[in-house]
Scaffold this active site. Structure first.
Site, PDB file in Angstrom:
ATOM      1  CB  CYS A  90      -1.002  -0.404   1.528  1.00 50.52           C
ATOM      2  SG  CYS A  90      -2.071   1.139   1.641  1.00 50.52           S
ATOM      3  CB  CYS A 103       1.561   1.366   4.366  1.00 49.26           C
ATOM      4  SG  CYS A 103      -0.676   0.929   5.222  1.00 49.26           S
ATOM      5  CG  ASP A 116      -2.024  15.215  -4.369  1.00 46.34           C
ATOM      6  OD1 ASP A 116      -4.083  14.235  -3.414  1.00 46.34           O
ATOM      7  OD2 ASP A 116      -2.046  14.301  -5.964  1.00 46.34           O
ATOM      8  CG  HIS A 176      -4.551  -0.201   4.741  1.00 49.99           C
ATOM      9  ND1 HIS A 176      -3.900   0.196   4.172  1.00 49.99           N
ATOM     10  CD2 HIS A 176      -5.470  -1.236   4.690  1.00 49.99           C
ATOM     11  CE1 HIS A 176      -4.402   0.027   2.544  1.00 49.99           C
ATOM     12  NE2 HIS A 176      -5.566  -0.846   3.395  1.00 49.99           N
ATOM     13  CG  ASN A 207     -12.813  11.058  -4.282  1.00 52.79           C
ATOM     14  OD1 ASN A 207     -13.699  11.660  -4.739  1.00 52.79           O
ATOM     15  ND2 ASN A 207     -11.566  11.393  -5.204  1.00 52.79           N
ATOM     16  N   GLY A 209     -14.108   7.743  -7.227  1.00 50.25           N
ATOM     17  CA  GLY A 209     -12.797   8.005  -8.265  1.00 50.25           C
ATOM     18  C   GLY A 209     -11.757   7.534  -7.301  1.00 50.25           C
ATOM     19  CG  HIS A 252      -3.838   4.176   3.251  1.00 56.75           C
ATOM     20  ND1 HIS A 252      -3.358   3.369   3.590  1.00 56.75           N
ATOM     21  CD2 HIS A 252      -4.189   5.068   4.529  1.00 56.75           C
ATOM     22  CE1 HIS A 252      -2.583   3.892   5.419  1.00 56.75           C
ATOM     23  NE2 HIS A 252      -3.483   5.185   5.232  1.00 56.75           N
ATOM     24  CG  HIS A 258      -6.998   9.298   0.384  1.00 52.74           C
ATOM     25  ND1 HIS A 258      -6.913   7.973   0.343  1.00 52.74           N
ATOM     26  CD2 HIS A 258      -6.961   9.802  -0.359  1.00 52.74           C
ATOM     27  CE1 HIS A 258      -7.485   7.922  -1.105  1.00 52.74           C
ATOM     28  NE2 HIS A 258      -7.029   9.253  -1.691  1.00 52.74           N
ATOM     29  CG  HIS A 295      -8.912  14.129  -1.694  1.00 49.12           C
ATOM     30  ND1 HIS A 295      -7.894  14.748  -2.630  1.00 49.12           N
ATOM     31  CD2 HIS A 295      -8.939  13.447  -1.960  1.00 49.12           C
ATOM     32  CE1 HIS A 295      -7.687  12.868  -3.458  1.00 49.12           C
ATOM     33  NE2 HIS A 295      -8.554  12.832  -2.485  1.00 49.12           N
TER      34      HIS A 295
HETATM   35  P1  5GP Z   1      -7.960   9.384  -4.681  1.00 51.57           P
HETATM   36  O1  5GP Z   1      -8.491   9.523  -6.214  1.00 51.57           O
HETATM   37  O2  5GP Z   1      -7.535   7.678  -4.333  1.00 51.57           O
HETATM   38  O3  5GP Z   1      -9.138  10.004  -3.635  1.00 51.57           O
HETATM   39  O4  5GP Z   1      -6.647  10.350  -3.959  1.00 51.57           O
HETATM   40  C1  5GP Z   1      -6.027   9.238  -4.166  1.00 51.57           C
HETATM   41  C2  5GP Z   1      -4.785  10.568  -4.433  1.00 51.57           C
HETATM   42  O5  5GP Z   1      -3.321  10.752  -4.475  1.00 51.57           O
HETATM   43  C3  5GP Z   1      -4.581  11.377  -5.503  1.00 51.57           C
HETATM   44  O6  5GP Z   1      -4.769  13.058  -6.155  1.00 51.57           O
HETATM   45  C4  5GP Z   1      -3.316  11.691  -6.464  1.00 51.57           C
HETATM   46  O7  5GP Z   1      -2.706  12.378  -6.908  1.00 51.57           O
HETATM   47  C5  5GP Z   1      -2.508  11.178  -5.214  1.00 51.57           C
HETATM   48  N1  5GP Z   1      -1.184  10.006  -4.925  1.00 51.57           N
HETATM   49  C6  5GP Z   1      -1.376   9.096  -5.551  1.00 51.57           C
HETATM   50  N2  5GP Z   1       0.584   8.726  -5.375  1.00 51.57           N
HETATM   51  C7  5GP Z   1       1.398   9.575  -4.543  1.00 51.57           C
HETATM   52  C8  5GP Z   1       2.391   9.452  -3.731  1.00 51.57           C
HETATM   53  O8  5GP Z   1       2.613   8.764  -4.223  1.00 51.57           O
HETATM   54  N3  5GP Z   1       1.930  11.018  -3.818  1.00 51.57           N
HETATM   55  C9  5GP Z   1       1.567  11.715  -2.813  1.00 51.57           C
HETATM   56  N4  5GP Z   1       2.198  12.660  -1.979  1.00 51.57           N
HETATM   57  N5  5GP Z   1       0.578  12.026  -3.874  1.00 51.57           N
HETATM   58  C10 5GP Z   1       0.172  10.848  -4.294  1.00 51.57           C
HETATM   59 ZN    ZN Z   2      -2.143   1.610   3.443  1.00 48.44          ZN
END
Ligand code: 5GP
Ligand code: ZN
Length: 112
Positions: free
Chosen positions: A3, A6, A29, A45, A85, A91, A96, A98, A100
């Protein structure tokens, strides 16, 4: 477990850290959608919001309790957009939990 968040929480993958304590981490991000775009994660996690339970919800409450401080660290004063999300249909691309935290531009409603 394979992950990415993680691994970021464990310090195995670098991130641009904004806030950290024993339970949670906030970092910028990689692909920001606003001038301020920070991800706030529990270090433990939790796959997605569907998996929030009475046993693990304290860390979610902790995230919300720390949002004002995290926003302040980011220089946010006039309010912020908070997004979760949950699942592919919404989306979610990283499995994991999170949140935004975004600010610094106008936001549409319900999208954008
Ligand atoms: P989701 O689409 O799952 O709601 O959001 C995942 C977010 O994680 C996306 O906005 C993407 O840009 C960000 N993201 C994905 N991989 C990484 C990473 O390795 N480092 C950072 N800082 N952000 C990441
Ligand atoms: Zn995780």
């Amino acid at each position: 477990m394979d992950c990415i968040f993680c691994k970021i929480a464990a310090g195995e993958i670098p991130c641009n850290k904004v806030y950290e304590d024993d339970q949670i981490l906030a970092f910028k991000d990689l692909n920001p959608q606003a001038p301020v775009h920070v991800l706030v994660i529990p270090k433990q996690h939790i796959r997605w919001a569907y998996d929030i339970t009475p046993e693990n919800s304290a860390v979610v409450a902790h995230i919300f309790e720390k949002l004002p401080e995290i926003a302040k660290i980011c220089g946010v004063e006039g309010g912020f957009r908070l997004v979760n999300n949950c699942g592919e249909d919404a989306g979610q691309s990283v499995p994991h939990l999170h949140f935004h935290l975004m600010a610094g531009r106008e936001f549409g409603w319900p999208a954008g």
